[in-house]
Design a protein around this motif. Structure first.
Motif, PDB file in Angstrom:
ATOM      1  N   ALA A 217     -14.817  65.923 -16.730  1.00 60.82           N
ATOM      2  CA  ALA A 217     -13.478  65.759 -16.143  1.00 60.82           C
ATOM      3  C   ALA A 217     -12.535  66.881 -16.574  1.00 60.82           C
ATOM      4  CB  ALA A 217     -12.905  64.405 -16.538  1.00 60.82           C
ATOM      5  N   SER A 220     -12.482  69.884 -14.430  1.00 62.67           N
ATOM      6  CA  SER A 220     -11.978  69.797 -13.055  1.00 62.67           C
ATOM      7  C   SER A 220     -10.646  69.059 -13.044  1.00 62.67           C
ATOM      8  CB  SER A 220     -13.011  69.104 -12.181  1.00 62.67           C
ATOM      9  OG  SER A 220     -13.442  67.915 -12.823  1.00 62.67           O
ATOM     10  N   ARG A 223     -10.633  65.238 -12.497  1.00 65.07           N
ATOM     11  CA  ARG A 223     -11.329  64.587 -11.396  1.00 65.07           C
ATOM     12  C   ARG A 223     -12.830  64.510 -11.676  1.00 65.07           C
ATOM     13  NH1 ARG A 223     -14.207  65.390  -6.843  1.00 65.07           N
ATOM     14  NH2 ARG A 223     -13.440  64.580  -4.841  1.00 65.07           N
ATOM     15  N   ASP A 225     -16.594  62.414 -10.076  1.00 65.71           N
ATOM     16  CA  ASP A 225     -17.191  61.401  -9.200  1.00 65.71           C
ATOM     17  C   ASP A 225     -18.692  61.304  -9.461  1.00 65.71           C
ATOM     18  OD1 ASP A 225     -18.322  63.566  -7.899  1.00 65.71           O
ATOM     19  OD2 ASP A 225     -16.897  63.546  -6.238  1.00 65.71           O
ATOM     20  N   CYS A 254     -10.019  55.509 -17.091  1.00 65.69           N
ATOM     21  CA  CYS A 254      -9.828  56.335 -15.909  1.00 65.69           C
ATOM     22  C   CYS A 254      -9.240  55.512 -14.773  1.00 65.69           C
ATOM     23  CB  CYS A 254     -11.105  57.057 -15.495  1.00 65.69           C
ATOM     24  SG  CYS A 254     -12.450  56.007 -15.030  1.00 65.69           S
ATOM     25  N   ASP A 257      -9.337  56.575  -7.308  1.00 65.94           N
ATOM     26  CA  ASP A 257      -8.653  57.186  -6.168  1.00 65.94           C
ATOM     27  C   ASP A 257      -9.534  56.965  -4.947  1.00 65.94           C
ATOM     28  OD1 ASP A 257      -7.374  58.779  -4.323  1.00 65.94           O
ATOM     29  OD2 ASP A 257      -8.034  60.680  -5.210  1.00 65.94           O
ATOM     30  N   ASP A 260      -9.669  60.164  -1.337  1.00 63.02           N
ATOM     31  CA  ASP A 260     -10.189  61.523  -1.329  1.00 63.02           C
ATOM     32  C   ASP A 260     -10.976  61.728  -0.035  1.00 63.02           C
ATOM     33  OD1 ASP A 260     -10.716  63.782  -3.614  1.00 63.02           O
ATOM     34  OD2 ASP A 260     -12.350  63.711  -2.147  1.00 63.02           O
ATOM     35  N   VAL A 266     -13.210  58.280  -6.102  1.00 64.57           N
ATOM     36  CA  VAL A 266     -13.092  59.358  -7.075  1.00 64.57           C
ATOM     37  C   VAL A 266     -12.417  58.772  -8.307  1.00 64.57           C
ATOM     38  CG1 VAL A 266     -11.941  61.544  -7.577  1.00 64.57           C
ATOM     39  CG2 VAL A 266     -13.040  61.201  -5.372  1.00 64.57           C
ATOM     40  N   TYR A 267     -12.903  59.196  -9.471  1.00 65.82           N
ATOM     41  CA  TYR A 267     -12.335  58.697 -10.719  1.00 65.82           C
ATOM     42  C   TYR A 267     -11.527  59.814 -11.371  1.00 65.82           C
ATOM     43  CZ  TYR A 267     -15.859  55.133  -9.917  1.00 65.82           C
ATOM     44  OH  TYR A 267     -16.625  54.146  -9.353  1.00 65.82           O
ATOM     45  N   TRP A 268     -10.395  59.443 -11.931  1.00 64.38           N
ATOM     46  CA  TRP A 268      -9.555  60.436 -12.604  1.00 64.38           C
ATOM     47  C   TRP A 268      -9.359  60.017 -14.056  1.00 64.38           C
ATOM     48  CZ3 TRP A 268      -7.487  64.889 -10.303  1.00 64.38           C
ATOM     49  CH2 TRP A 268      -7.685  64.990  -8.922  1.00 64.38           C
ATOM     50  N   MET A 273      -6.150  65.159 -17.426  1.00 63.97           N
ATOM     51  CA  MET A 273      -5.273  65.730 -16.396  1.00 63.97           C
ATOM     52  C   MET A 273      -4.150  66.483 -17.104  1.00 63.97           C
ATOM     53  SD  MET A 273      -5.179  62.342 -13.976  1.00 63.97           S
ATOM     54  CE  MET A 273      -4.415  62.917 -12.482  1.00 63.97           C
TER      55      MET A 273
ATOM     56  N   GLU B  21      -3.214  61.965  -7.868  1.00 61.63           N
ATOM     57  CA  GLU B  21      -3.913  61.341  -6.740  1.00 61.63           C
ATOM     58  C   GLU B  21      -4.133  59.833  -6.906  1.00 61.63           C
ATOM     59  OE1 GLU B  21      -4.498  64.212  -8.066  1.00 61.63           O
ATOM     60  OE2 GLU B  21      -4.983  65.730  -6.563  1.00 61.63           O
TER      61      GLU B  21
END
Lengths: 277, 192
Positions: A217, A220, A223, A225, A254, A257, A260, A266-268, A273, B21
């Protein structure tokens, strides 16, 4: 200078001891006459024991005087450089290293960090930093689930202190977290691999897979997945899904989302972040 | 790209979480959703105050073009708040008395309490006093649409009635029926 004179004194004491013991021995000879040689032997042994304890006593006194001299010198050093120690990270680092090499823990001692910490003020500084670390960890916990990146923590703590970010180093943070240990709050520095450190402020074990997810993560901007983990780490889809779902549902580490374009889920990872206030 | 604050066309400062997001997805973890709801509630109320908006409808999240677009949508990251999610947030706001279903017995429109009815009562009394209209009979229309814009301009009648009702309890206002509707008269008082 002082050492020499101490050595000289020690020599004098020794000479005196030997002289007086031999005097006593010769007296015994005269008085003793034909009484058991054993008794004489015992007497001699007692005298030697006496002598040796006197010698060690002298050595201890000598050592103590040296130590107190050392303490005075250190105290002088610490109090003259107190501000510098608190302000300059490089100086503080050198100071900590010096302490470690001579086996002195600047925070050790009874209550309040001991005389050492009192002199340098480094104990206070460290505790203060500890309080600020707790502050940042707790105030960001609801967003990041109790896991914060080291660089982010340093940035937020620096902002809290109103200093530029190079003023507080990773080493300072690690050390402060150590001082928090006795509180049992479970603060811990976690190495997630690739030289990246994170600070965990909740009592929660991170398993290996979660560590990898966090590392991925971080590459990116938070982000991650299932497909990404399968491609980058060669995981099976089930393994990737299980790791992500655990982090999402069980640990709150996390966020999901569902909007996407390329992937329905999608996991954040908020702690990976980059937040800018 | 770091998550940063953003100023909208209307001059509203969006918090950095608005450019994250997942903020636009309803979270399956109840603890996480609690945070999301809290952040959205705060955002809705502060935006309402900024734009002087008094109500929000679930429909506002359905199609673009509503006055809430600036916060319900983030075109920069192609995300929007879905109606079902907004509906959930509104129900939480009602539960916390940050809003009320208006009209009652439906869950599609809420009246937003970025000022509580008690606070509106004080604002109203202060405005009447400072404009020298104590003891004068005022129609509701004169209060919510005064010639010189006031903090009460555009105040929904429901809220106005609640505010007057609160003042009436302490003897600082009296509702009066007049020829073409309703009016009120205000009195000085400590409010105690």
């Amino acid at each position: 200078m002082r050492n020499k004179s101490c050595g000289f004194k020690l020599w004098q004491v020794l000479e005196y001891q030997i002289a007086s013991t031999s005097r006593r021995c010769s007296e015994m000879h005269r008085v003793g006459g034909g009484i058991a040689a054993l008794e004489r032997h015992q007497q001699a042994q007692r005298s030697f024991a006496e002598l040796s304890s006197e010698i060690s006593q002298t050595q201890i006194t000598n050592l103590q005087s040296q130590l107190s001299q050392f303490r005075t010198a250190l105290a002088h050093f610490a109090s003259t450089h107190r501000d510098k120690i608190a302000k300059e990270p490089s100086f503080r680092h050198a100071f900590q290293q010096m302490c470690t090499s001579i086996g002195v823990d600047p925070l050790a001692g009874p209550r309040k960090g001991g005389w050492w910490a009192e002199l340098t003020g480094i104990g206070d500084w460290q505790y203060e930093l500890g309080v600020q670390i707790v502050d940042v960890c707790i105030s960001t916990r609801e967003i990041n689930g109790g896991l914060i990146e080291m660089a982010e923590l340093i940035r937020l703590v620096s902002r809290l202190r109103g200093v530029n970010s190079g003023e507080i180093t990773e080493e300072d943070i690690v050390r402060s977290i150590k001082t928090l240990e006795p509180l049992g709050a479970g603060y811990q520095v976690v190495d997630v691999g690739a030289g990246r450190k994170m600070v965990r402020s909740v009592v929660k074990e991170l398993d290996d897979d979660q560590m990898i997810v966090i590392t991925v993560a971080q590459d990116s901007r938070g982000r991650v997945d299932v497909d990404g983990l399968v491609q980058k780490r060669g995981w099976s889809v089930e393994r990737a899904r299980a790791a992500l779902e655990n982090m999402l549902l069980r640990d709150g580490l996390c966020w999901l989302d569902e909007q996407d374009e390329s992937c329905p889920q999608v996991y954040w990872v908020p702690s990976a972040m980059q937040w800018e206030e | 790209m770091a998550l940063s604050t953003h100023t909208t066309h209307s001059g509203f400062l969006l918090p950095s979480i608005h450019s994250a997001e997942p903020f636009f997805t309803q979270q399956p973890n109840p603890n996480t959703q609690r945070i999301v709801t809290e952040q959205w509630s705060r955002l809705i109320l502060s935006y309402a105050r900024h734009r002087n908006l008094f109500s929000i409808r679930v429909e506002d999240a359905e199609t673009a073009g509503s006055e809430w677009d600036e916060i319900l949508r983030n075109e920069r990251i192609k995300r929007r708040l879905l109606p079902s999610h907004l509906s959930h947030i509104l129900s939480e706001m009602v539960a916390k008395s940050q809003a009320a279903y208006e009209p009652p017995k439906q869950t599609r429109i809420v009246l937003l309490y970025w000022r509580l009815p008690e606070e509106w009562a004080e604002v109203l009394h202060q405005w009447v006093t400072s404009t020298g209209q104590l003891t004068t009979i005022l129609t509701f229309y004169e209060i919510t649409d005064p010639p010189v814009p006031s903090p009460l301009s555009g105040l929904p009648l429901v809220l106005l009635r609640k505010a007057i009702g609160i003042l009436a309890k302490t003897g600082r206002a009296q509702i009066i029926s007049i020829a073409d509707g309703e009016g009120a008269r205000f009195f000085a008082g400590t409010g105690k």
